[in-house]
Design an enzyme around this catalytic site. Structure first.
Site, short mmCIF file in Angstrom:
data_model
loop_
_atom_site.label_atom_id
_atom_site.label_comp_id
_atom_site.label_asym_id
_atom_site.label_seq_id
_atom_site.Cartn_x
_atom_site.Cartn_y
_atom_site.Cartn_z
N LYS A 145 0.88 -1.16 0.00
CA LYS A 145 0.00 0.00 0.00
C LYS A 145 0.92 1.22 0.00
CE LYS A 145 -2.59 3.39 1.80
NZ LYS A 145 -2.02 4.70 2.21
N GLY A 200 4.19 3.61 10.77
CA GLY A 200 3.42 4.84 10.71
C GLY A 200 2.99 5.30 12.10
N SER A 201 1.83 5.90 12.16
CA SER A 201 1.35 6.51 13.40
C SER A 201 0.66 5.49 14.30
CB SER A 201 0.35 7.63 13.07
OG SER A 201 -0.84 7.08 12.52
N GLY A 204 -3.15 5.26 13.05
CA GLY A 204 -3.35 4.46 11.85
C GLY A 204 -2.97 3.02 12.05
N GLY A 205 -1.85 2.78 12.73
CA GLY A 205 -1.41 1.42 12.96
C GLY A 205 -2.34 0.64 13.85
N GLU A 224 4.95 -0.86 13.44
CA GLU A 224 5.76 0.11 14.18
C GLU A 224 4.94 1.39 14.27
OE1 GLU A 224 9.51 2.99 13.37
OE2 GLU A 224 9.76 0.93 12.67
N CYS A 261 12.02 7.84 13.29
CA CYS A 261 11.24 7.15 14.31
C CYS A 261 12.03 6.97 15.60
CB CYS A 261 10.78 5.79 13.78
SG CYS A 261 12.10 4.82 13.05
N GLU A 354 4.60 11.04 21.76
CA GLU A 354 5.50 11.46 20.68
C GLU A 354 4.94 12.69 19.95
OE1 GLU A 354 7.66 9.51 16.72
OE2 GLU A 354 5.74 8.71 17.41
#
Length: 488
Positions: A145, A200-201, A204-205, A224, A261, A354
């Site tokens: 994706k 990603g975030s 979203g994750g 992650e 990250c 974060e």
């Protein structure tokens, strides 16, 4: 460019049908090396396209592409070696209690892997990045994706990999590519997708993680999500080299405009004169850092809003205020707060989350107990760092104790270094307790291949029916454990 549900289905089915073409380890290894060679040959064109979409700059992008090619070749070497298959053979032993039958165990590929590209690494964590390389090495076709921040580059890289696949008789469907938010949801729900990798975030994750678990047949989701990457600076270390630590911290937190990250996002620094010297050094170095461009306007808006929300908290100071630079840029900075504000739940809990971009939070502590109290409240992280004095590093004082306190918090613990920079090496671990990652695996280094495999044991199977990997005479020359003896 949003892919329809039908296009996602077609991509997944094409990948599923290509599984057999990856069955031969020699073919897989050759494919990975060809992919690296072709990416390197197309370097100038790819870097130009990446810079146009990300503004990360040719120097950074050229290095990242080199890292990506190295990863592909490193996984080819791992495939050639064959140790990742973990072959174990036990012949029958009637004298054991209980008796041992004929047992033979190794690992097989899971199937189609969905890979969700990262925004901040358009090569190394994207279409040809570590998730894709390790999945292909494991014998798993991939559907990627693409990240919306670099769609054109994603298409170019996918084309390069498909060309490399064709050289070895591998169908183009071995690497699918889809675009769009809804396509990402369709992908994780597709019944032929066997596992997923995400960078990603947290928001979203977590949504994709939950979707993977909610399927009629749940699948592994290696995500992650987010990390503070705490740093502890002892009073003795600050007294010994405050200026060097301040300068090093500035370089680490502003590297890549703070979009790594593993950026150090929360730093425990001592109160007192040594801590003041450290902050003076940090102030000077950060003030000299030029404003930079974040990857997209959404990230820029989130950064500015996140900084504003944090600076408005009571008793939070901003010696160098981060925020908007020019029309498209942001400036680096840092915030300070007393440790007592974070030792228990309260209004300052936002500082334990974060904030993506060039900002860090300096927490001033008065004693070891106060520092420990803050550490006890931290979520899981990719990294945790401690800066010790020479004497502490030699075993005097609390050095070992602090390492023990940091180990439960992170997948990589550093001493007298900075977390930015994740070496691609066999011993590397890039992962950590939730929310850093959703599994105990690594996404960097050779053991990343383990995410896309599952063990199978055969009991009492006649030699003629066994896979070649499990036959007594070892026709493939694999490293294995044979009746308790490790054979290289």
């Amino acid at each position: 460019m949003e892919a329809t549900a039908q296009e996602v289905d077609a991509a997944v089915r094409a990948a599923h049908e290509a599984r057999g073409s990856l069955a031969d380890r020699a073919v897989r290894a050759a494919f990975l090396r060809s992919a690296a060679d072709r990416l390197q040959t197309a370097k100038d064109h790819l870097v130009e396209a990446a810079d146009a979409e990300t503004a990360l700059g040719p120097v950074r992008l050229t290095g990242e592409l080199a890292r990506t090619c190295y990863q592909l070749r490193a996984f080819a070497d791992i495939v050639d070696e064959g140790a990742f298959l973990d072959v174990v053979i036990n012949h029958p032993d009637d004298t054991a209690t209980p008796p041992v039958p004929d047992l033979r165990r190794y690992k097989v590929s899971l199937g189609v892997v969905a890979v969700y590209s990262a925004s901040n690494f358009p090569f190394a964590f994207s279409v040809a990045g570590g998730d894709t390389a390790s999945a292909l090495a494991a014998g798993c076709p991939v559907v990627v994706k693409a990240h919306p921040d670099h769609p054109a580059l994603s298409e170019l890289v996918a084309k390069v990999l498909r060309t490399a696949a064709a050289e070895h008789g591998i169908p183009a469907g071995v690497l699918g590519l889809v675009h769009g938010f809804e396509a990402g949801i369709e992908l994780i729900r597709h019944p032929l997708v066997a596992a997923a990798g995400f960078t990603g975030s947290v928001r979203g994750g977590r949504a994709l993680f939950d979707a993977a678990a909610a399927r009629p047949v749940p699948i592994p989701f290696h995500g992650e999500l987010g990390s503070l990457n705490p740093v502890v600076i002892t009073e003795a270390a600050a007294a010994e080299r405050a200026e060097a630590i301040g300068t090093g911290l500035a370089g680490s937190m502003t590297l890549g405009v703070g979009q790594f990250c593993v950026k150090p996002g929360l730093v425990l620094a001592p109160s007192g004169a040594a801590g003041d010297r450290l902050l003076k050094s940090l102030t000077d170095a950060v003030s000299d850092t030029e404003a930079g461009v974040l990857l997209d306007h959404r990230m820029r808006d989130n950064f500015i809003a996140g900084v504003a929300e944090r600076t408005e908290l009571p008793d939070v100071e901003s010696p160098v205020t981060p925020g908007a630079g020019g029309e498209h840029t942001v400036s680096a900075g840092f915030l300070t707060v007393a440790a007592e504000k974070l030792t228990a739940e309260g209004a300052h809990d936002l500082l334990l989350e974060e904030c993506f971009g060039p900002v860090t939070v300096i927490v001033r502590y008065d004693d070891d107990a106060e520092a420990q109290a803050v550490l006890s409240r931290l979520p899981g992280n990719l990294t945790a760092t401690v800066h010790l004095s020479a004497e502490e590093a030699a075993g005097e004082g609390r050095g070992a104790e602090i390492l023990a306190e940091l180990t439960p918090l992170a997948g990589r613990v550093l001493v007298n270094g900075w977390p930015t920079g994740v070496a691609v090496a066999p011993a590397q671990h890039h992962g950590g307790p939730y929310p850093a990652t959703t599994s105990t695996s690594t996404s960097v280094g050779g053991t990343a291949i383990e995410r896309w495999l599952r063990p199978v044991a055969y009991q009492g199977a006649p030699e003629a029916l066994l896979p070649a990997e499990l036959r007594d005479h070892n026709p493939l020359g694999l490293p294995r454990r044979f009746n308790g003896t490790l054979e290289r």
